[in-house]
Design an enzyme around this catalytic site. Structure first.
Site, PDB file in Angstrom:
ATOM      1  N   ASP A 205       1.234  -1.482  -0.267  1.00 29.23           N
ATOM      2  CA  ASP A 205      -0.084  -0.203  -0.089  1.00 29.23           C
ATOM      3  C   ASP A 205       1.049   1.305   0.148  1.00 29.23           C
ATOM      4  OD1 ASP A 205       1.604   0.494   3.119  1.00 29.23           O
ATOM      5  OD2 ASP A 205      -0.428   0.128   3.543  1.00 29.23           O
ATOM      6  N   ASP A 207       1.451   4.589   2.240  1.00 25.74           N
ATOM      7  CA  ASP A 207       0.857   5.510   3.713  1.00 25.74           C
ATOM      8  C   ASP A 207       1.178   6.608   3.448  1.00 25.74           C
ATOM      9  OD1 ASP A 207       0.237   2.482   4.728  1.00 25.74           O
ATOM     10  OD2 ASP A 207       2.434   2.649   4.641  1.00 25.74           O
ATOM     11  N   ASP A 295      -3.409   3.874   2.817  1.00 21.69           N
ATOM     12  CA  ASP A 295      -3.558   4.551   4.717  1.00 21.69           C
ATOM     13  C   ASP A 295      -3.453   6.185   4.574  1.00 21.69           C
ATOM     14  OD1 ASP A 295      -4.615   2.066   4.873  1.00 21.69           O
ATOM     15  OD2 ASP A 295      -2.878   1.901   5.871  1.00 21.69           O
TER      16      ASP A 295
HETATM   17  P1  ATP Z   1       4.141  -1.867   2.573  1.00 21.21           P
HETATM   18  O1  ATP Z   1       5.051  -1.472   2.269  1.00 21.21           O
HETATM   19  O2  ATP Z   1       3.966  -3.663   2.821  1.00 21.21           O
HETATM   20  O3  ATP Z   1       3.029  -1.491   2.363  1.00 21.21           O
HETATM   21  P2  ATP Z   1       4.840  -1.280   5.047  1.00 21.21           P
HETATM   22  O4  ATP Z   1       6.132  -1.042   6.669  1.00 21.21           O
HETATM   23  O5  ATP Z   1       4.549   0.344   4.956  1.00 21.21           O
HETATM   24  O6  ATP Z   1       5.326  -2.036   4.808  1.00 21.21           O
HETATM   25  P3  ATP Z   1       1.921  -0.866   7.029  1.00 21.21           P
HETATM   26  O7  ATP Z   1       1.166  -2.419   6.961  1.00 21.21           O
HETATM   27  O8  ATP Z   1       1.983  -0.211   5.850  1.00 21.21           O
HETATM   28  O9  ATP Z   1       3.843  -1.801   6.153  1.00 21.21           O
HETATM   29  O10 ATP Z   1       2.370  -0.493   7.686  1.00 21.21           O
HETATM   30  C1  ATP Z   1       3.610   0.624   8.402  1.00 21.21           C
HETATM   31  C2  ATP Z   1       3.373   1.427   8.964  1.00 21.21           C
HETATM   32  O11 ATP Z   1       2.093   2.055   9.846  1.00 21.21           O
HETATM   33  C3  ATP Z   1       3.540   0.401  10.500  1.00 21.21           C
HETATM   34  O12 ATP Z   1       5.267   0.402  11.727  1.00 21.21           O
HETATM   35  C4  ATP Z   1       2.813  -0.169  11.594  1.00 21.21           C
HETATM   36  O13 ATP Z   1       3.351  -0.426  12.567  1.00 21.21           O
HETATM   37  C5  ATP Z   1       1.401   1.177  11.415  1.00 21.21           C
HETATM   38  N1  ATP Z   1       0.866   1.170  11.514  1.00 21.21           N
HETATM   39  C6  ATP Z   1      -0.064  -0.202  10.261  1.00 21.21           C
HETATM   40  N2  ATP Z   1      -1.204  -0.097  10.152  1.00 21.21           N
HETATM   41  C7  ATP Z   1      -1.639   0.807  11.789  1.00 21.21           C
HETATM   42  C8  ATP Z   1      -3.052   0.941  12.373  1.00 21.21           C
HETATM   43  N3  ATP Z   1      -3.915   0.678  11.746  1.00 21.21           N
HETATM   44  N4  ATP Z   1      -2.313   1.880  13.347  1.00 21.21           N
HETATM   45  C9  ATP Z   1      -1.350   2.306  14.006  1.00 21.21           C
HETATM   46  N5  ATP Z   1      -0.199   2.353  13.215  1.00 21.21           N
HETATM   47  C10 ATP Z   1      -0.183   1.497  11.793  1.00 21.21           C
HETATM   48 MN    MN Z   2       2.642   0.232   3.840  1.00 21.35          MN
HETATM   49 MN    MN Z   3      -0.125   0.546   5.232  1.00 20.70          MN
END
Ligand code: ATP
Ligand code: MN
Ligand code: MN
Length: 371
Positions: A205, A207, A295
């Site tokens: 995703d 963020d 997100d």
């Molecule tokens: P990817 O590339 O697979 O998306 P990512 O490290 O960006 O890997 P994410 O699941 O998008 O993974 O999460 C990013 C960060 O946001 C993580 O460190 C996580 O702790 C935090 N996070 C994700 N969802 C939530 C949530 N609902 N509430 C609080 N923190 C969150």
């Molecule tokens: Mn992510």
């Molecule tokens: Mn995310």
């Protein structure tokens, strides 16, 4: 013989927040195997095993070279007998029999498949497995199963979402989000976070953290952003969660998956010449877009640094930051604040650098947090 840390006389820390871990992983053959063991332990709710393998994986990711023999592991933290046994297997046979066994396990395969759907967690996957289902077709054919809104979107855009995004696509999306946000609040601050901020080339995703220079002006922003995205015709799914932010309750004293900021989980249409659309698929034949996960989180500016540090990840880096704060500094850290239990005060910070300094940690840049 090959030495893993040739020029480093310092002992590697057991905390990921005291190691520098880039996206370059020299030990993928081991960490891939451990990811399977971690997932298997998660499915079986074996927290101890899960944590042990996660820490071992993280240490291996931080090494500056490939492990060639068990001697290379001498002096490294977080590598117990179980993890060493798996690595020995891989060093000798190229693969681990334990991992092979799990990969061919019927239950593991079903849970892995079901949880790959956006909105389907371990519990739901387990329920479907117990009903005897092994494929999506079987699940979708059961009229007694009612999917929630998120799961419906998960199935509808399954292939698109599974594909994730590359950096170029994330950049296109950044521009769309920035433009949209700035038509609502011109001086709003839009910051890319998550894996792409850590320099990853691929993500499941994208963020973003949205905030405003004026304290409190971010309230209601996400609702407006969602409306604008809908008006542009690119909103496919949204789950908007209102803020449950209560200053008196800070910090929340336990590990929490969720923080209290207003946030939304979206599926958007990404239209661009850059975007690869799988035209072999029937339903994709006529489209010039792909569904992608986004997100958005909107903290007040006063808490921006904590939100940024918390959402940048990696998850293991976050876990170890909190563990380090608690065990080494008698402090509590979460996505909102840092609390000093000795002085009984919350330590404020405007930047991530200040938070590291409060913790007495060397600053670790985002691209070194791929623990
Ligand atoms: P990817 O590339 O697979 O998306 P990512 O490290 O960006 O890997 P994410 O699941 O998008 O993974 O999460 C990013 C960060 O946001 C993580 O460190 C996580 O702790 C935090 N996070 C994700 N969802 C939530 C949530 N609902 N509430 C609080 N923190 C969150
Ligand atoms: Mn992510
Ligand atoms: Mn995310």
């Amino acid at each position: 013989e090959v030495c893993v840390e040739p020029s480093s006389p310092q002992r590697l820390s057991q905390y990921a927040c005291q190691r520098r871990t880039t996206t370059i992983n020299h030990n993928k053959i081991f960490t891939d195997a451990f990811e399977v063991l971690i997932e298997h332990a998660e499915f079986n709710e074996n927290e101890g095993r899960c944590l042990a393998f996660m820490r071992a994986t993280s240490v291996l990711k931080s090494l500056s070279g490939a492990v060639r023999c068990l001697w290379d592991l001498e002096g490294l933290p977080c590598l117990g007998d179980q993890t060493k046994a798996v690595m020995e297997d891989i060093l000798e046979c190229g693969k681990s029999s334990k991992v092979q066994e799990i990969l061919s396990d019927d239950k593991y395969q079903a849970l892995k498949l079901f949880t790959s759907v956006f909105g389907v967690g371990r519990k739901t996957a387990e329920k479907w497995y117990r009903k005897g289902y092994r494929t999506f077709e079987e699940v979708l054919a059961d009229s007694s199963i009612s999917l929630n809104k998120m799961q419906k979107a998960g199935f509808l855009y399954y292939n698109d979402i599974l594909k994730g995004l590359n950096r170029a696509e994330a950049d296109v999306l950044s521009q769309i989000i920035e433009k949209t946000v700035h038509t609502i609040v011109p001086d709003a601050i839009v910051t890319l976070t998550g894996g792409f901020r850590r320099g990853k080339e691929y993500g499941h995703d994208v963020d973003f953290i949205l905030t405003t220079p004026e304290q409190g002006k971010q309230e209601g922003l996400l609702g407006c952003v969602i409306n604008k995205l809908r008006y542009q015709g690119i909103l496919l799914y949204h789950d908007h969660q209102q803020s449950t932010f209560d200053f008196k309750k800070l910090p929340s004293w336990k590990f929490e998956a969720m923080d209290h900021y207003e946030k939304c989980f979206l599926v958007l249409k990404l239209k661009s010449d850059l975007v690869e659309v799988d035209t072999r698929r029937d339903d994709a034949a006529e489209r010039d877009w792909r569904a992608v996960r986004v997100d958005l989180v909107a903290p007040p500016i006063s808490h921006f640094a904590f939100a940024l540090l918390g959402w940048t990840g990696s998850r293991q880096f976050e876990r170890d930051l909190r563990r380090f704060a608690r065990h080494e500094r008698k402090m509590l850290l979460d996505n909102h604040a840092l609390y000093d239990k000795t002085k009984k005060v919350c330590l404020s910070a405007k930047t991530e650098e200040e938070i590291f300094a409060h913790l007495g940690l060397e600053y670790i840049a985002p691209w070194e947090r791929n623990a």
